[in-house]
Design an enzyme around this catalytic site. Structure first.
Site, PDB file in Angstrom:
ATOM      1  CE1 TYR A   5      -6.503  -5.737   5.786  1.00 53.24           C
ATOM      2  CE2 TYR A   5      -7.934  -5.878   3.876  1.00 53.24           C
ATOM      3  CZ  TYR A   5      -7.509  -6.382   5.085  1.00 53.24           C
ATOM      4  OH  TYR A   5      -8.084  -7.516   5.601  1.00 53.24           O
ATOM      5  CG  HIS A  61     -12.527  -7.422   4.054  1.00 49.27           C
ATOM      6  ND1 HIS A  61     -12.096  -8.260   5.056  1.00 49.27           N
ATOM      7  CD2 HIS A  61     -11.647  -7.579   3.037  1.00 49.27           C
ATOM      8  CE1 HIS A  61     -11.015  -8.909   4.654  1.00 49.27           C
ATOM      9  NE2 HIS A  61     -10.724  -8.509   3.431  1.00 49.27           N
ATOM     10  CD  GLU A  99      -1.765  -2.407   1.453  1.00 49.57           C
ATOM     11  OE1 GLU A  99      -2.616  -3.288   1.263  1.00 49.57           O
ATOM     12  OE2 GLU A  99      -0.633  -2.636   1.922  1.00 49.57           O
ATOM     13  CD  GLN A 114      -7.605  -6.602  -2.965  1.00 53.56           C
ATOM     14  OE1 GLN A 114      -7.312  -7.291  -1.984  1.00 53.56           O
ATOM     15  NE2 GLN A 114      -7.238  -6.908  -4.194  1.00 53.56           N
ATOM     16  N   PRO A 171      -0.978   1.311   5.912  1.00 53.90           N
ATOM     17  CG  PRO A 171      -0.403  -0.923   5.572  1.00 53.90           C
ATOM     18  CD  PRO A 171      -1.585  -0.005   5.662  1.00 53.90           C
ATOM     19  CB  ALA A 220     -11.530   1.836   3.383  1.00 51.64           C
TER      20      ALA A 220
END
Length: 686
Positions: free
Chosen positions: A433, A476, A407, A429, A436, A431
């Site tokens: 995640y 997710h 990310e 992919q 980083p 929000a």
């Protein structure tokens, strides 16, 4: 003396004069501590040889990403001591930042010089934008869009090589065979920590683990050896168009910074490192090559006079105009009005996910400089939500491609891409995640336009699927807009239907600033009950919506407004559909404003609606405590207090750290039409 040898000796004499310049600057800054220590700075003492040898290799076509100790490198490419001193003292005419950033934090866009985009102080973080520059150059070369073959220099200290983001950059450099040279200057110190405390291997040994990285060692205290190695390393990067790393041992002869002084902790180490002072080494080499000591003395004296003179001039130069403190927050927007046809005749209704796909498709077709990348968006899958389906097949694997799970690289590389003229669209992919990548978003992207006084806006579109959609679970389903909205210098957009998705995505792409586009997963296919209206007629290819323009999706009845019985619900994303369900049972008493853009925000429309109704709810999917919704409610309460007939009513999720997996628990946490109806009824009761 043969011409070739004469040219070499002239190069050495130039290096000697500039080393004397750098040394005198460091001495003068210490002598004038009362003036120079007002703002923290570092100098290049001990690193002069490798930095001169490096700077002499750079051309006007190249790009560079120095770090905060690279003062001698800046001198070597032709910058004047006076220019550096203007930044040291945070003066108005500082050519890099206008007094906004630290010493030796350059940003340079000047004819005849290498291009140097915004440089932050976050150690090691520059490797990702720098690698993004090389990535962009490689793409433009492949497309035949470059007349030259530049290389990128990325300079960093050895202590920063332990950063995880450096590994991400190295990985992409070797994976994509990028034309970049990483110069690692190793003086065996972090601040007070030594190399033995910080690492199990040096940068040269570490880089061996990245298959395809050509590695060199140099004696960074010896100009002759440094020049030889840097010439070979640059030659490799220029001709092979592949990454290379040079590990240079140096002495740290100055302070870590003016705020962390060498005398506090260096002791015997400093005396030992003085043996590797580059200036005596080059002096001896020149004397051995028949250069008279009187000539060297004259060069030294001229350098000292120049530094002393420039210092007086810098002191006398004006300070910044404080009335200009807020200039260059954002580059001027390109899209200023709604254009194109939102409802073309015979156009069919489409889902939000298809509207996004079609918008990106049209962008890629119209703009060869545009690319799209992220995790799983490539040919095989086309995105986990099929939001990139067929794009790689149409435009090729160099334009639409998968990245590693990185990310930080996905976000940070766009700063470098933008600097070389590529227009990136990237995707995180989920929000949940994005975290980083936040370091890059904050340090390298959001501050660039402001700290470079407008020289380097970062044009990037970062797509982020967001929100709960029924059983997605704690990693997710999250909403993150409040965190993003605390970052100044980025725009945050949040469409709630297909037409807005297409128009806002295109406007976000054309905006010269960094834009994060939040795309609610529960609205992608209109499968969540009550979200059928997220499907709309597909606008035409020319359709764009200015960022910062709200849309009233439902008006209250005029009679209820006239009688003081109405309220406006200010919301966005899934909140639009909760509010619509509530409005069905409220007998025309509810007006619904879809913000569409959270920053910039349409304060003019908000003000108008608040004055019209006197009662306001702010509805969000996020946990309510300390959220954007509460912040907006507070601003309305403060600035529009005299027009309110009731407290501003924020409505949101329960204040929990994550969305639970079980769908019944999820429902209990999130707003729903029933919950929102109860809150609106309480508001209307005032």
């Amino acid at each position: 003396m043969k011409e070739e040898n004469k040219n070499w000796i002239d190069t050495c004499l130039k290096a000697y004069a500039l080393m004397c310049t750098a040394r005198r600057m460091a001495e003068l800054y210490d002598e004038e501590k009362d003036i120079c220590s007002k703002y923290v700075h570092s100098t290049s003492r001990g690193h002069e040889a490798i930095q001169m040898a490096t700077g002499f290799q750079l051309t006007a076509a190249d790009y560079a990403s120095p770090y905060y100790r690279d003062e001698s490198l800046l001198l070597s490419i032709g910058l004047e001591p006076y220019e550096l001193m203007l930044q040291l003292m945070a003066k108005r005419d500082d050519p890099f930042s206008g007094g906004r950033s630290y010493y030796s934090h350059p940003s340079l866009k000047r004819k005849g010089f290498p291009t140097i985009p915004h440089q932050s102080s976050a150690t090691g973080m520059q490797t990702i934008p720098a690698t993004g520059m090389a990535h962009g150059i490689a793409y433009l070369e492949l497309q035949g869009l470059l007349k030259t073959k530049p290389v990128v220099l990325c300079s960093l200290g050895d202590g920063s090589v332990t950063e995880g983001e450096v590994a991400e950059a190295f990985q992409m450099a070797v994976l994509k065979n990028l034309p970049i040279l990483y110069l690692v200057q190793d003086n065996n110190w972090g601040i007070s920590a030594t190399g033995q405390e910080m690492r199990a291997m040096d940068a040269y040994e570490y880089a061996q683990g990245f298959k395809g990285m050509k590695c060199f060692r140099a004696d960074g205290s010896d100009f002759v050896d440094s020049y030889r190695v840097m010439s070979e390393a640059f030659g490799y990067a220029r001709h092979e168009r592949k990454p290379v790393l040079v590990h240079a041992r140096c002495a740290l002869l100055g302070h870590h910074t003016s705020g962390v002084r060498k005398e506090w902790y260096r002791g015997e180490d400093l005396a030992q490192q003085m043996k590797d002072d580059p200036i005596p080494k080059l002096t001896n080499y020149l004397l051995q090559n028949k250069i008279l000591s009187s000539q060297l003395d004259e060069l030294k004296l001229d350098a000292e006079k120049k530094v002393n003179s420039d210092f007086k001039k810098a002191i006398a130069s004006p300070d910044p105009d404080v009335d200009e403190f807020d200039q260059h927050e954002f580059a001027p927007a390109v899209i200023r009005e709604e254009k194109g046809n939102r409802n073309p005749i015979k156009s069919e209704k489409i889902t939000m996910v298809d509207a996004a796909l079609h918008a990106v498709d049209e962008i890629l077709q119209a703009h060869p400089e545009a690319i799209f990348y992220g995790q799983d968006v490539g040919r095989r899958l086309g995105g986990v939500f099929r939001e990139a389906a067929t794009l790689a097949q149409k435009y090729g694997d160099e334009r639409v491609f998968n990245t590693p799970i990185q990310e930080a690289y996905i976000i940070g590389s766009t700063a470098g891409m933008s600097a070389v003229g590529v227009k990136p669209i990237v995707e995180i992919q989920f929000a949940d995640y994005i975290w980083p990548g936040l370091n890059q978003l904050v340090e390298e992207i959001s501050k660039s336009y402001y700290l470079t006084c407008g020289k380097f806006p970062v044009q990037t579109l970062i797509r982020v699927p967001i929100g709960a959609y029924g059983g997605g679970g704690p990693y997710h389903s999250g909403s993150i807009e409040s965190t993003l909205l605390t970052i100044r210098g980025i725009k945050v957009v949040y469409p709630s239907n297909a037409a807005d998705m297409k128009g806002l995505l295109k406007s976000s792409f054309y905006d010269p600033n960094p834009v994060v586009l939040l795309e609610h997963k529960g609205l992608y296919w209109s499968k969540v009950p009550g979200t059928q209206d997220a499907k709309t007629t597909e606008p035409d290819e020319a359709y764009v919506i200015p960022l910062g323009r709200a849309n009233t999706v439902l008006y209250a009845d005029e009679d209820t407004v006239a009688n003081g019985e109405s309220a406006v619900v200010i919301t966005y994303g899934m909140g639009v559909y909760w509010a619509k369900e509530v409005a069905k049972k409220m007998n025309g008493r509810i007006e619904i404003m879809d913000l569409r853009s959270l920053n910039p925000i349409d304060w003019e429309s908000i003000t108008k609606s608040v004055k019209k109704h006197g009662k306001v709810a702010v509805l969000t999917e996020e946990p309510l405590l300390n959220s954007f919704a509460e912040s907006l409610a507070g601003r309305i309460s403060k600035e529009l207090f005299h027009f309110l007939d009731a407290p501003v009513w924020p409505i949101g999720s329960a204040n929990l750290p994550a969305v639970p997996l079980n769908v019944e628990l999820e429902k209990r946490m999130l707003p729903s039409p029933e919950k929102v109806a109860g809150e609106i009824a309480r508001l209307l009761s005032y």
